[in-house]
Design a protein around this motif. Structure first.
Motif, PDB file in Angstrom:
ATOM      1  N   ARG A   9      17.307  -0.254 -54.130  1.00 42.40           N
ATOM      2  CA  ARG A   9      17.085  -0.393 -52.689  1.00 42.40           C
ATOM      3  C   ARG A   9      18.298  -1.032 -52.024  1.00 42.40           C
ATOM      4  N   GLU A  10      18.824  -2.077 -52.643  1.00 39.57           N
ATOM      5  CA  GLU A  10      19.997  -2.756 -52.094  1.00 39.57           C
ATOM      6  C   GLU A  10      21.236  -1.874 -52.133  1.00 39.57           C
ATOM      7  N   LEU A  11      21.386  -1.074 -53.178  1.00 36.53           N
ATOM      8  CA  LEU A  11      22.520  -0.136 -53.234  1.00 36.53           C
ATOM      9  C   LEU A  11      22.457   0.883 -52.099  1.00 36.53           C
ATOM     10  N   CYS A  12      21.252   1.149 -51.634  1.00 37.77           N
ATOM     11  CA  CYS A  12      21.065   2.060 -50.500  1.00 37.77           C
ATOM     12  C   CYS A  12      21.342   1.367 -49.162  1.00 37.77           C
ATOM     13  N   GLY A  13      21.582   0.071 -49.213  1.00 36.79           N
ATOM     14  CA  GLY A  13      21.879  -0.673 -47.993  1.00 36.79           C
ATOM     15  C   GLY A  13      20.646  -0.996 -47.167  1.00 36.79           C
ATOM     16  N   MET A  14      19.496  -1.025 -47.815  1.00 36.01           N
ATOM     17  CA  MET A  14      18.246  -1.276 -47.106  1.00 36.01           C
ATOM     18  C   MET A  14      17.714  -2.677 -47.402  1.00 36.01           C
ATOM     19  N   SER A  15      17.267  -3.355 -46.353  1.00 38.03           N
ATOM     20  CA  SER A  15      16.562  -4.617 -46.541  1.00 38.03           C
ATOM     21  C   SER A  15      15.136  -4.303 -46.976  1.00 38.03           C
ATOM     22  N   GLN A  16      14.472  -5.291 -47.523  1.00 35.18           N
ATOM     23  CA  GLN A  16      13.080  -5.096 -47.923  1.00 35.18           C
ATOM     24  C   GLN A  16      12.236  -4.709 -46.712  1.00 35.18           C
ATOM     25  N   LYS A  17      12.430  -5.405 -45.616  1.00 36.27           N
ATOM     26  CA  LYS A  17      11.665  -5.156 -44.397  1.00 36.27           C
ATOM     27  C   LYS A  17      11.950  -3.762 -43.833  1.00 36.27           C
ATOM     28  N   GLY A  18      13.208  -3.388 -43.779  1.00 35.40           N
ATOM     29  CA  GLY A  18      13.585  -2.075 -43.266  1.00 35.40           C
ATOM     30  C   GLY A  18      13.058  -0.940 -44.127  1.00 35.40           C
ATOM     31  N   PHE A  19      13.137  -1.119 -45.437  1.00 37.80           N
ATOM     32  CA  PHE A  19      12.641  -0.108 -46.362  1.00 37.80           C
ATOM     33  C   PHE A  19      11.138   0.052 -46.210  1.00 37.80           C
ATOM     34  N   ALA A  20      10.423  -1.067 -46.152  1.00 39.00           N
ATOM     35  CA  ALA A  20       8.965  -1.031 -46.006  1.00 39.00           C
ATOM     36  C   ALA A  20       8.565  -0.315 -44.725  1.00 39.00           C
ATOM     37  N   ALA A  21       9.226  -0.626 -43.629  1.00 41.21           N
ATOM     38  CA  ALA A  21       8.904  -0.004 -42.345  1.00 41.21           C
ATOM     39  C   ALA A  21       9.192   1.498 -42.371  1.00 41.21           C
ATOM     40  N   LYS A  22      10.320   1.878 -42.910  1.00 38.01           N
ATOM     41  CA  LYS A  22      10.709   3.287 -42.933  1.00 38.01           C
ATOM     42  C   LYS A  22       9.755   4.125 -43.777  1.00 38.01           C
ATOM     43  N   HIS A  23       9.280   3.565 -44.876  1.00 38.22           N
ATOM     44  CA  HIS A  23       8.475   4.337 -45.817  1.00 38.22           C
ATOM     45  C   HIS A  23       6.985   4.007 -45.776  1.00 38.22           C
ATOM     46  N   GLY A  24       6.579   3.168 -44.831  1.00 38.40           N
ATOM     47  CA  GLY A  24       5.161   2.896 -44.626  1.00 38.40           C
ATOM     48  C   GLY A  24       4.499   1.999 -45.650  1.00 38.40           C
ATOM     49  N   PHE A  25       5.255   1.029 -46.170  1.00 37.58           N
ATOM     50  CA  PHE A  25       4.693   0.071 -47.117  1.00 37.58           C
ATOM     51  C   PHE A  25       4.438  -1.256 -46.417  1.00 37.58           C
ATOM     52  N   GLY A  26       3.392  -1.945 -46.816  1.00 38.20           N
ATOM     53  CA  GLY A  26       3.114  -3.275 -46.291  1.00 38.20           C
ATOM     54  C   GLY A  26       4.040  -4.303 -46.900  1.00 38.20           C
ATOM     55  N   LYS A  27       4.161  -5.428 -46.207  1.00 38.02           N
ATOM     56  CA  LYS A  27       5.028  -6.500 -46.693  1.00 38.02           C
ATOM     57  C   LYS A  27       4.606  -6.976 -48.080  1.00 38.02           C
ATOM     58  N   MET A  28       3.314  -7.188 -48.281  1.00 39.95           N
ATOM     59  CA  MET A  28       2.853  -7.714 -49.563  1.00 39.95           C
ATOM     60  C   MET A  28       3.030  -6.699 -50.699  1.00 39.95           C
ATOM     61  N   THR A  29       2.950  -5.424 -50.388  1.00 39.86           N
ATOM     62  CA  THR A  29       3.223  -4.398 -51.396  1.00 39.86           C
ATOM     63  C   THR A  29       4.640  -4.558 -51.918  1.00 39.86           C
ATOM     64  N   MET A  30       5.581  -4.724 -51.000  1.00 39.99           N
ATOM     65  CA  MET A  30       6.978  -4.884 -51.404  1.00 39.99           C
ATOM     66  C   MET A  30       7.187  -6.201 -52.158  1.00 39.99           C
ATOM     67  N   VAL A  31       6.555  -7.261 -51.693  1.00 40.24           N
ATOM     68  CA  VAL A  31       6.691  -8.559 -52.363  1.00 40.24           C
ATOM     69  C   VAL A  31       6.165  -8.465 -53.796  1.00 40.24           C
ATOM     70  N   TYR A  32       4.985  -7.873 -53.968  1.00 40.78           N
ATOM     71  CA  TYR A  32       4.397  -7.752 -55.299  1.00 40.78           C
ATOM     72  C   TYR A  32       5.244  -6.855 -56.204  1.00 40.78           C
ATOM     73  N   LEU A  33       5.682  -5.736 -55.674  1.00 40.21           N
ATOM     74  CA  LEU A  33       6.499  -4.804 -56.451  1.00 40.21           C
ATOM     75  C   LEU A  33       7.803  -5.462 -56.888  1.00 40.21           C
ATOM     76  N   GLU A  34       8.459  -6.115 -55.956  1.00 34.58           N
ATOM     77  CA  GLU A  34       9.780  -6.652 -56.249  1.00 34.58           C
ATOM     78  C   GLU A  34       9.743  -7.966 -57.016  1.00 34.58           C
ATOM     79  N   SER A  35       8.593  -8.606 -57.074  1.00 32.66           N
ATOM     80  CA  SER A  35       8.481  -9.822 -57.883  1.00 32.66           C
ATOM     81  C   SER A  35       7.934  -9.513 -59.278  1.00 32.66           C
ATOM     82  N   GLY A  36       7.546  -8.252 -59.512  1.00 35.49           N
ATOM     83  CA  GLY A  36       7.081  -7.842 -60.828  1.00 35.49           C
ATOM     84  C   GLY A  36       5.591  -8.013 -61.050  1.00 35.49           C
ATOM     85  N   MET A  37       4.833  -8.171 -59.988  1.00 31.95           N
ATOM     86  CA  MET A  37       3.393  -8.367 -60.142  1.00 31.95           C
ATOM     87  C   MET A  37       2.651  -7.061 -60.440  1.00 31.95           C
ATOM     88  N   TYR A  38       3.245  -5.936 -60.121  1.00 32.66           N
ATOM     89  CA  TYR A  38       2.645  -4.648 -60.469  1.00 32.66           C
ATOM     90  C   TYR A  38       3.070  -4.279 -61.883  1.00 32.66           C
TER      91      TYR A  38
END
Length: 85
Positions: A9-38
Motif C-alpha cells: 500500500r505504501e509503495l503505491c503512495g497511499m495512506s491508510q485513510k486514503g486507501f480505505a476511502a477509495k476502496h470502501g473499507f472501514g477504518k477498523m478493517t484497515m487497522v485490524y488487517l494492518e496490525s495482523g488481527m485477521y
C-alpha cells in the motif's frame, strides 16, 4: 519485516485513510488487517490492493517473491503474522 499489505500500500503512495476511502473499507478493517488481527487477507482486500498496485505500476508479485519469498499476498501475510507473534 513489515506487514506485506502495508508495504505494498505504501509503495503505491497511499495512506491508510486514503486507501480505505477509495476502496470502501472501514477504518477498523484497515487497522485490524494492518496490525495482523485477521488470519488472512480477504478476496476483496486482495483485489483492492492488486488494482491499486496495477494502477500505480507496482509489481506486487515480484516484490512478494523478492521480499517475502512467496508468490501470494496471503502467504506473505501469514508468514509475517507468524514471524511477528
Amino acid at each position: 519485516m513489515k506487514n506485506p499489505y502495508v508495504y505494498l500500500r505504501e509503495l503505491c503512495g497511499m495512506s491508510q485513510k486514503g486507501f480505505a476511502a477509495k476502496h470502501g473499507f472501514g477504518k477498523m478493517t484497515m487497522v485490524y488487517l494492518e496490525s495482523g488481527m485477521y488470519t488472512r487477507v480477504s478476496d476483496r482486500q486482495n483485489e483492492a490492493l492488486g488494482r491499486e498496485c496495477y494502477e500505480k505500476g507496482v509489481d506486487a508479485k515480484k516484490i512478494l517473491v523478492e521480499e517475502y519469498g512467496v508468490g501470494s499476498l496471503n502467504e506473505a501475510y501469514l508468514g509475517w503474522r507468524v514471524q511477528e507473534r
